[in-house]
Write a protein that holds these residues in place. Structure first.
Motif, PDB file in Angstrom:
ATOM      1  N   LEU A 244      38.012  25.046  51.989  1.00 32.19           N
ATOM      2  CA  LEU A 244      36.870  25.607  52.703  1.00 32.19           C
ATOM      3  C   LEU A 244      36.268  24.551  53.621  1.00 32.19           C
ATOM      4  CD1 LEU A 244      35.191  27.451  49.686  1.00 32.19           C
ATOM      5  CD2 LEU A 244      36.607  28.467  51.483  1.00 32.19           C
ATOM      6  N   ASP A 245      35.465  25.008  54.580  1.00 33.72           N
ATOM      7  CA  ASP A 245      34.922  24.063  55.553  1.00 33.72           C
ATOM      8  C   ASP A 245      33.618  23.427  55.098  1.00 33.72           C
ATOM      9  OD1 ASP A 245      33.342  26.315  55.711  1.00 33.72           O
ATOM     10  OD2 ASP A 245      33.379  26.453  57.912  1.00 33.72           O
TER      11      ASP A 245
ATOM     12  N   ARG B  77      40.731  24.092  43.183  1.00 25.74           N
ATOM     13  CA  ARG B  77      41.834  24.723  43.916  1.00 25.74           C
ATOM     14  C   ARG B  77      41.871  26.225  43.654  1.00 25.74           C
ATOM     15  NH1 ARG B  77      44.397  19.946  42.214  1.00 25.74           N
ATOM     16  NH2 ARG B  77      45.492  21.004  40.520  1.00 25.74           N
ATOM     17  N   ARG B  78      41.745  26.613  42.401  1.00 22.46           N
ATOM     18  CA  ARG B  78      41.800  28.036  42.079  1.00 22.46           C
ATOM     19  C   ARG B  78      40.586  28.787  42.633  1.00 22.46           C
ATOM     20  NH1 ARG B  78      43.865  27.778  35.723  1.00 22.46           N
ATOM     21  NH2 ARG B  78      46.091  28.156  36.170  1.00 22.46           N
ATOM     22  N   LEU B  79      39.419  28.199  42.514  1.00 27.45           N
ATOM     23  CA  LEU B  79      38.220  28.881  42.994  1.00 27.45           C
ATOM     24  C   LEU B  79      38.262  29.042  44.509  1.00 27.45           C
ATOM     25  CD1 LEU B  79      35.453  30.114  42.439  1.00 27.45           C
ATOM     26  CD2 LEU B  79      34.468  27.812  42.622  1.00 27.45           C
ATOM     27  N   GLY B  80      38.638  27.984  45.216  1.00 25.54           N
ATOM     28  CA  GLY B  80      38.719  28.081  46.667  1.00 25.54           C
ATOM     29  C   GLY B  80      39.710  29.131  47.122  1.00 25.54           C
ATOM     30  N   ALA B  81      40.855  29.197  46.450  1.00 23.80           N
ATOM     31  CA  ALA B  81      41.860  30.203  46.809  1.00 23.80           C
ATOM     32  C   ALA B  81      41.333  31.616  46.592  1.00 23.80           C
ATOM     33  CB  ALA B  81      43.130  29.980  45.997  1.00 23.80           C
ATOM     34  N   ALA B  82      40.627  31.817  45.475  1.00 26.61           N
ATOM     35  CA  ALA B  82      40.109  33.156  45.177  1.00 26.61           C
ATOM     36  C   ALA B  82      38.981  33.552  46.120  1.00 26.61           C
ATOM     37  CB  ALA B  82      39.618  33.208  43.727  1.00 26.61           C
ATOM     38  N   LEU B  83      38.084  32.614  46.433  1.00 26.82           N
ATOM     39  CA  LEU B  83      36.952  32.939  47.300  1.00 26.82           C
ATOM     40  C   LEU B  83      37.366  33.100  48.750  1.00 26.82           C
ATOM     41  CD1 LEU B  83      34.114  30.667  45.866  1.00 26.82           C
ATOM     42  CD2 LEU B  83      34.368  33.146  45.628  1.00 26.82           C
ATOM     43  N   GLY B  84      38.559  32.639  49.100  1.00 28.60           N
ATOM     44  CA  GLY B  84      39.040  32.807  50.465  1.00 28.60           C
ATOM     45  C   GLY B  84      39.168  34.255  50.881  1.00 28.60           C
ATOM     46  N   ALA B  85      39.152  35.163  49.919  1.00 27.16           N
ATOM     47  CA  ALA B  85      39.278  36.584  50.224  1.00 27.16           C
ATOM     48  C   ALA B  85      37.953  37.218  50.632  1.00 27.16           C
ATOM     49  CB  ALA B  85      39.846  37.326  49.004  1.00 27.16           C
ATOM     50  N   TYR B  86      36.858  36.457  50.550  1.00 28.60           N
ATOM     51  CA  TYR B  86      35.539  37.037  50.769  1.00 28.60           C
ATOM     52  C   TYR B  86      34.823  36.359  51.930  1.00 28.60           C
ATOM     53  CZ  TYR B  86      36.659  38.735  46.124  1.00 28.60           C
ATOM     54  OH  TYR B  86      37.292  39.314  45.059  1.00 28.60           O
ATOM     55  N   PRO B  87      33.882  37.067  52.559  1.00 28.04           N
ATOM     56  CA  PRO B  87      33.145  36.475  53.679  1.00 28.04           C
ATOM     57  C   PRO B  87      32.382  35.222  53.234  1.00 28.04           C
ATOM     58  CG  PRO B  87      32.807  38.858  53.603  1.00 28.04           C
ATOM     59  CD  PRO B  87      33.497  38.484  52.334  1.00 28.04           C
ATOM     60  N   ARG B  88      32.539  34.147  53.971  1.00 28.46           N
ATOM     61  CA  ARG B  88      31.956  32.865  53.558  1.00 28.46           C
ATOM     62  C   ARG B  88      30.438  32.916  53.461  1.00 28.46           C
ATOM     63  NH1 ARG B  88      30.082  29.667  51.328  1.00 28.46           N
ATOM     64  NH2 ARG B  88      30.340  27.415  51.224  1.00 28.46           N
ATOM     65  N   GLU B  89      29.790  33.683  54.286  1.00 28.09           N
ATOM     66  CA  GLU B  89      28.324  33.720  54.275  1.00 28.09           C
ATOM     67  C   GLU B  89      27.759  34.499  53.094  1.00 28.09           C
ATOM     68  OE1 GLU B  89      26.342  31.989  56.183  1.00 28.09           O
ATOM     69  OE2 GLU B  89      28.105  31.130  57.167  1.00 28.09           O
TER      70      GLU B  89
ATOM     71  N   VAL C 195      37.589  35.601  39.053  1.00 26.30           N
ATOM     72  CA  VAL C 195      36.673  35.483  40.197  1.00 26.30           C
ATOM     73  C   VAL C 195      36.461  36.845  40.847  1.00 26.30           C
ATOM     74  CG1 VAL C 195      36.332  34.413  42.465  1.00 26.30           C
ATOM     75  CG2 VAL C 195      37.301  33.077  40.577  1.00 26.30           C
ATOM     76  N   ARG C 196      37.522  37.605  40.983  1.00 24.57           N
ATOM     77  CA  ARG C 196      37.413  38.931  41.596  1.00 24.57           C
ATOM     78  C   ARG C 196      36.494  39.835  40.774  1.00 24.57           C
ATOM     79  NH1 ARG C 196      42.411  40.022  41.941  1.00 24.57           N
ATOM     80  NH2 ARG C 196      42.656  41.440  40.170  1.00 24.57           N
ATOM     81  N   ARG C 197      36.612  39.779  39.447  1.00 21.26           N
ATOM     82  CA  ARG C 197      35.748  40.606  38.606  1.00 21.26           C
ATOM     83  C   ARG C 197      34.286  40.167  38.751  1.00 21.26           C
ATOM     84  NH1 ARG C 197      36.632  43.310  33.799  1.00 21.26           N
ATOM     85  NH2 ARG C 197      38.679  43.745  34.753  1.00 21.26           N
ATOM     86  N   ALA C 198      34.067  38.862  38.790  1.00 21.21           N
ATOM     87  CA  ALA C 198      32.706  38.367  38.984  1.00 21.21           C
ATOM     88  C   ALA C 198      32.129  38.896  40.292  1.00 21.21           C
ATOM     89  CB  ALA C 198      32.695  36.838  38.959  1.00 21.21           C
ATOM     90  N   TRP C 199      32.934  38.850  41.346  1.00 17.45           N
ATOM     91  CA  TRP C 199      32.475  39.368  42.641  1.00 17.45           C
ATOM     92  C   TRP C 199      32.150  40.856  42.539  1.00 17.45           C
ATOM     93  CZ3 TRP C 199      31.633  36.731  47.222  1.00 17.45           C
ATOM     94  CH2 TRP C 199      31.354  37.535  48.333  1.00 17.45           C
ATOM     95  N   ASP C 200      33.058  41.621  41.943  1.00 16.16           N
ATOM     96  CA  ASP C 200      32.848  43.067  41.816  1.00 16.16           C
ATOM     97  C   ASP C 200      31.611  43.387  40.986  1.00 16.16           C
ATOM     98  OD1 ASP C 200      35.126  43.458  43.315  1.00 16.16           O
ATOM     99  OD2 ASP C 200      36.417  43.894  41.585  1.00 16.16           O
ATOM    100  N   GLU C 201      31.260  42.494  40.068  1.00 22.50           N
ATOM    101  CA  GLU C 201      30.079  42.691  39.216  1.00 22.50           C
ATOM    102  C   GLU C 201      28.791  42.208  39.889  1.00 22.50           C
ATOM    103  OE1 GLU C 201      29.710  44.119  36.335  1.00 22.50           O
ATOM    104  OE2 GLU C 201      31.570  44.001  35.153  1.00 22.50           O
ATOM    105  N   GLY C 202      28.903  41.673  41.098  1.00 19.58           N
ATOM    106  CA  GLY C 202      27.713  41.286  41.832  1.00 19.58           C
ATOM    107  C   GLY C 202      27.384  39.811  41.833  1.00 19.58           C
ATOM    108  N   ILE C 203      28.210  38.982  41.189  1.00 23.66           N
ATOM    109  CA  ILE C 203      27.957  37.542  41.183  1.00 23.66           C
ATOM    110  C   ILE C 203      28.288  36.956  42.561  1.00 23.66           C
ATOM    111  CG2 ILE C 203      28.844  35.347  40.285  1.00 23.66           C
ATOM    112  CD1 ILE C 203      28.981  36.629  37.540  1.00 23.66           C
ATOM    113  N   ARG C 204      27.364  36.147  43.057  1.00 20.98           N
ATOM    114  CA  ARG C 204      27.572  35.500  44.355  1.00 20.98           C
ATOM    115  C   ARG C 204      27.340  33.989  44.290  1.00 20.98           C
ATOM    116  NH1 ARG C 204      29.530  39.703  44.662  1.00 20.98           N
ATOM    117  NH2 ARG C 204      29.322  41.310  46.277  1.00 20.98           N
ATOM    118  N   TYR C 205      27.172  33.463  43.099  1.00 15.43           N
ATOM    119  CA  TYR C 205      27.038  32.013  42.952  1.00 15.43           C
ATOM    120  C   TYR C 205      28.157  31.509  42.054  1.00 15.43           C
ATOM    121  CZ  TYR C 205      25.336  27.444  41.431  1.00 15.43           C
ATOM    122  OH  TYR C 205      25.255  26.106  41.138  1.00 15.43           O
ATOM    123  N   PHE C 206      28.896  30.509  42.537  1.00 17.18           N
ATOM    124  CA  PHE C 206      30.055  29.969  41.839  1.00 17.18           C
ATOM    125  C   PHE C 206      29.929  28.449  41.789  1.00 17.18           C
ATOM    126  CE2 PHE C 206      31.093  33.922  43.904  1.00 17.18           C
ATOM    127  CZ  PHE C 206      31.811  34.627  42.942  1.00 17.18           C
TER     128      PHE C 206
END
Length: 322
Positions: free
Chosen positions: A123-124, A54-66, A30-41
């Motif tokens: 996530l909310d 569970r894994r995706l939510g935990a990984a995306l918790g490191a990034y701004p929700r918006e 997930v982190r690599r996808a983010w670093d590569e510019g992916i914003r849709y999961f």
């Protein structure tokens, strides 16, 4: 609906699709996808009996929700099955069968599934909710799931709604019947198979419904330079393997790898908002994106059409996505 990035990360592999990966590998993917510019999961309860969520939510918790768009799905409610904990899941995921999937497209099923998904994701909210694989539950989806999701969208509980399937005719019917924001079509707009062009893609383009194109590799046969032997999660019929070999040969003449062309094709249609591709590890994310960002010469498409390997109406625009 919030805009999605042109390339999305499909997260079935985070649920140990086919083989297990570690929590660390899932987070790094997930982190690599983010670093590569992916914003849709995209994820679903089905994927690893909740492990992907569970894994995706935990990984995306490191990034701004918006800053990202997250989709999940309803249709399979997960129920504890202690007796199965010593067994392995029988639906392709390398996880303990500690839960059972129960089909449920009722209003109550939608509410329970979404609440459970939010709990697993930590996530909310989710931005997009799909009705997932209602192939044998058409009436239940029409009378239960879609009205429930329309209500949740009106209340602001979810941002957007849609349907995700492997079949195009039911998807088109759902688009006609309901005010959907998006559809996810898996494996039906690929180098090997383009029935989405018959009705679904033109209809979505006309109505402004975003199409998420998944399954670009048709379950594996188009994922490597030499065609594989798996098509739609089963052994590929010999005639499809032969067709893939012929397509690969045309690609090679133009210095293009088969998976590069497989990723490029769905990106050519204006109705497609995002091409969604899975990955088992960070390097696979980077490889797929490198392939997808390498332009494919227009003559490749014309040669494939000329040899009867691609529908003449398959390529609408040329050039790669950012």
């Amino acid at each position: 609906m919030k805009p999605v990035s042109p390339w999305g990360l499909g997260c079935a592999q985070l649920g140990n699709l086919y083989h297990a990966i570690s929590d660390e590998t899932a987070e790094a993917t997930v982190r690599r996808a983010w670093d590569e510019g992916i914003r849709y999961f995209d994820t679903a309860p089905h994927y690893g009996l909740g492990l992907s969520e569970r894994r995706l939510g935990a990984a995306l918790g490191a990034y701004p929700r918006e800053e990202f768009v997250l989709s999940t799905k309803i249709g399979r409610v997960l129920e504890p099955d202690p007796a199965g904990a010593a067994e392995r899941d029988a639906q392709g995921f390398d996880v303990p069968a500690a839960f059972r999937r129960r089909w449920d497209f009722s209003r109550d099923g939608v509410l329970r599934s979404l609440a459970d998904s939010l709990g697993r994701l930590g996530l909310d909210r989710v931005d997009l909710v799909y009705v997932h694989d209602p192939d044998d539950h058409f009436d239940d989806a029409v009378n239960g799931a879609f009205p429930a999701l329309l209500e949740l969208r009106e209340q602001g509980v979810v941002g957007a709604i849609g349907a995700g399937m492997n079949r195009t005719a039911p998807l088109a019917e759902f688009v006609r019947r309901f005010d959907l924001d998006a559809v996810m079509v898996a494996g039906r707009y690929t180098l090997l198979d383009q029935p989405a062009l018959d009705e679904l893609l033109p209809l979505c383009e006309k109505r402004g419904v975003a199409v998420m194109a998944a399954g670009a590799f048709n379950g594996g046969i188009l994922a490597t330079a030499e065609p594989g032997a798996t098509y739609d999660y089963a052994t590929a019929p010999p005639e499809l393997v032969e067709k893939a070999v012929r397509i690969a040969a045309v690609c090679a003449r133009h210095g293009v790898e088969l998976p590069q062309a497989a990723l490029a094709l769905p990106a050519t249609h204006p109705a497609v908002a995002s091409v969604v591709v899975g990955a088992h590890d960070p390097d696979q994310v980077s490889l797929n994106l490198r392939r997808s960002r390498t332009p494919v010469p227009e003559v490749l498409w014309t040669d494939l059409i000329a040899e009867g390997l691609l529908r003449p109406d398959a390529v609408v625009t040329c050039g790669g996505r950012p």
